[in-house]
Design an enzyme around this catalytic site. Structure first.
Site, PDB file in Angstrom:
ATOM      1  N   HIS A   1       0.817  -1.220   0.000  1.00  0.00           N
ATOM      2  CA  HIS A   1       0.000   0.000   0.000  1.00  0.00           C
ATOM      3  C   HIS A   1       0.855   1.275   0.000  1.00  0.00           C
ATOM      4  O   HIS A   1       0.350   2.353  -0.318  1.00  0.00           O
ATOM      5  CB  HIS A   1      -0.983  -0.002   1.170  1.00  0.00           C
ATOM      6  CG  HIS A   1      -0.394   0.298   2.511  1.00  0.00           C
ATOM      7  ND1 HIS A   1      -0.073  -0.678   3.430  1.00  0.00           N
ATOM      8  CD2 HIS A   1      -0.080   1.477   3.110  1.00  0.00           C
ATOM      9  CE1 HIS A   1       0.406  -0.126   4.530  1.00  0.00           C
ATOM     10  NE2 HIS A   1       0.414   1.183   4.357  1.00  0.00           N
TER      11      HIS A   1
ATOM     12  N   ASP B   1       0.341  -7.662   1.577  1.00  0.00           N
ATOM     13  CA  ASP B   1       0.731  -6.250   1.670  1.00  0.00           C
ATOM     14  C   ASP B   1       2.248  -6.081   1.729  1.00  0.00           C
ATOM     15  O   ASP B   1       2.778  -5.296   2.529  1.00  0.00           O
ATOM     16  CB  ASP B   1       0.083  -5.565   2.873  1.00  0.00           C
ATOM     17  CG  ASP B   1       0.079  -4.042   2.743  1.00  0.00           C
ATOM     18  OD1 ASP B   1       0.300  -3.548   1.617  1.00  0.00           O
ATOM     19  OD2 ASP B   1      -0.125  -3.351   3.749  1.00  0.00           O
TER      20      ASP B   1
ATOM     21  N   SER C   1       4.552   2.631   7.986  1.00  0.00           N
ATOM     22  CA  SER C   1       4.252   1.479   7.136  1.00  0.00           C
ATOM     23  C   SER C   1       5.461   1.104   6.292  1.00  0.00           C
ATOM     24  O   SER C   1       6.048   1.946   5.611  1.00  0.00           O
ATOM     25  CB  SER C   1       3.074   1.795   6.212  1.00  0.00           C
ATOM     26  OG  SER C   1       1.886   1.912   6.941  1.00  0.00           O
TER      27      SER C   1
END
Length: 461
Positions: A117, A147, A221
């Site tokens: 992402h 992911d 992230s």
């Protein structure tokens, strides 16, 4: 002289112990260009936060973590439903956006792992190292289901890189550090403990996160989760929050799953996902009563997929899986987290309880694409004989699951539908569909779908 001899002997013993400890605790090995920590590592037992030294792990890790910038152009649809069902009323406009996140250098020649992402829909990627040097990056490959993404920068210098630890060996309560770039603040280190393992936030058994209480915020992230020895045990992925900011728990993709994905992308260019080929439910008090078994843990097989390794090996409906190789299986998340580290044609020793007797059955994992295929986060499977008979069809693939957030609101119309054609090409089976969609250069396609009541409509997604 005797005293001198004793001192000499003591010095030699000290040197031997020091050398042995170095080899035991710090020696590492390499596989496929990725460095893996030796399994013989020291354990900090019964140490409080005040006595555990985080500084060495933090110092090493901050040089391995990078800042990732994603430049992207997105189309915004004025009428999403109109576009989704292709009636031509939707109008579009483009918006330019810049997103940021973190990444972890995993090889001295510039391979970097991050979240899917973080780099999704990118037109250009830029990476800034801890020494403020900036490089253009290229995308090597992604795994949207887990992911994870792999990117690469080109540089003549040898880069510092993270050493992979064994995420299966971490313990609940163990100290960990999260390193990343929250709010564009580079080289940020936070500490916490492992709060839980094999955490699945979707309740479908696919995910297998490490849950920690190390503070993670937007921008973290793709950053590193490391143990107190500085070994990479996870890639920070998400937080659980109603506000969008950290409120107590964060989640990371385990390093063993990450390493397998990265090695696949390096070697094959895509993720080689092996499956057992079973469906079922995990046992608990209520399920055990309903199924008439005394076992309270395990995975109950309710169906076997045709042409799968499970069918060929002789697994049966009603079998209860209690162990895979030497790993205990309490439920679906334990099963999938272990299988996610395997590849097609790997053989797994499956321990089952059948008619109250224990059996160990070796199963060769099947390539997932032979049984199911995912495109644009939509899972497809071959139609079975019941579907063919009920719908009077001799071809087609069924929409079995929708993971695409854009399509969740339309799943009542789409789920269970039979795809007859894609972009005008006959959807004969999973093999022909996967061959075509893997060659597409755009994410969207036009599908002709038959519903279970034999209505046919066209959809673009």
């Amino acid at each position: 002289m005797k005293k001198f001899g004793s001192l000499l002997l003591l010095s030699l013993m000290s040197g031997a112990v020091t050398l042995g400890a170095y080899k035991l605790f710090f020696d590492s090995s390499k596989t496929n260009g990725i460095t893996i920590a030796s399994p013989n590592y020291a354990k900090n037992v019964g140490l409080s936060a005040e006595t555990v030294d985080f500084t060495a792990a933090a110092e090493n890790t901050v040089h391995n973590v990078v800042h990732v910038k994603n430049m992207t152009t997105q189309k915004v649809y004025s009428d999403p439903f109109a576009y989704m069902f292709g009636n031509g009323r939707g109008q579009t406009q483009e918006q330019y956006q810049v997103g940021t996140g973190s990444g972890v250098i995993i090889s001295e020649d510039g391979f970097i792992v991050t979240n899917n992402h973080v780099i999704q829909n990118s037109n250009a990627l830029e990476v800034t190292l801890n020494d403020n040097k900036t490089y253009k990056a290229r995308l090597v490959g992604t795994d949207s289901k887990m992911d994870i993404a792999l990117i690469k920068i080109d540089t003549d210098e040898k880069l510092p890189f993270a050493v992979f630890g064994d995420s299966d060996e971490i313990k609940v309560g163990e100290w960990v550090l999260a390193v990343g770039n929250p709010y564009n603040l580079t080289s940020t280190v936070t500490a916490g403990i492992v709060s839980a393992k094999a955490r699945d936030l979707t309740n479908n058994g696919i995910q297998s996160f490490i849950q920690t209480d190390a503070a993670v915020n937007p921008g973290n992230s793709g950053g590193a989760l490391v143990n107190t020895r500085g070994e990479l045990i996870g890639i920070n992925t998400m937080i659980s929050s109603q506000t969008g900011s950290y409120v107590g728990y964060s989640f990371a993709v385990p390093s063993n799953i990450t390493r397998k994905i990265v090695e696949d992308l390096m070697q094959f260019g895509n993720v080689q996902r092996g499956v057992l080929g079973i469906e079922g439910r995990e046992l608990n008090i209520n399920a055990s009563k309903e199924l008439g078994t005394s076992l309270s843990k395990g995975f109950y097989i309710s169906d076997i997929t045709q042409k799968s390794g499970a069918e060929k090996a002789g697994l049966k409906k009603g079998d209860i899986i209690t162990k895979l190789d030497n790993k205990m299986v309490a439920g679906f998340k334990d099963l999938t987290s272990y299988i996610n580290t395997k590849r097609p044609n790997d053989i797994v020793e499956v321990t089952v309880i059948r008619n109250e007797n224990e059996k160990i059955i070796p199963v060769k994992l099947t390539k997932r694409e032979l049984l199911t295929f995912e495109f644009n986060q939509i899972e497809l499977i071959d139609i079975d004989e019941e579907d063919k008979k009920a719908l009077k069809l001799d071809y087609g693939v069924k929409i079995s699951k929708i993971n695409n957030p854009e399509l969740i609101q339309y799943q009542d119309q789409l789920l269970g539908g039979i795809i007859l054609s894609i972009d005008g090409k006959k959807a004969t089976d999973i093999s022909t569909v996967s061959s075509y969609l893997n060659t597409k250069k755009t994410e969207r396609a036009q599908y002709q779908i038959m519903t279970l009541n034999r209505q046919v409509f066209s959809v673009i997604f």
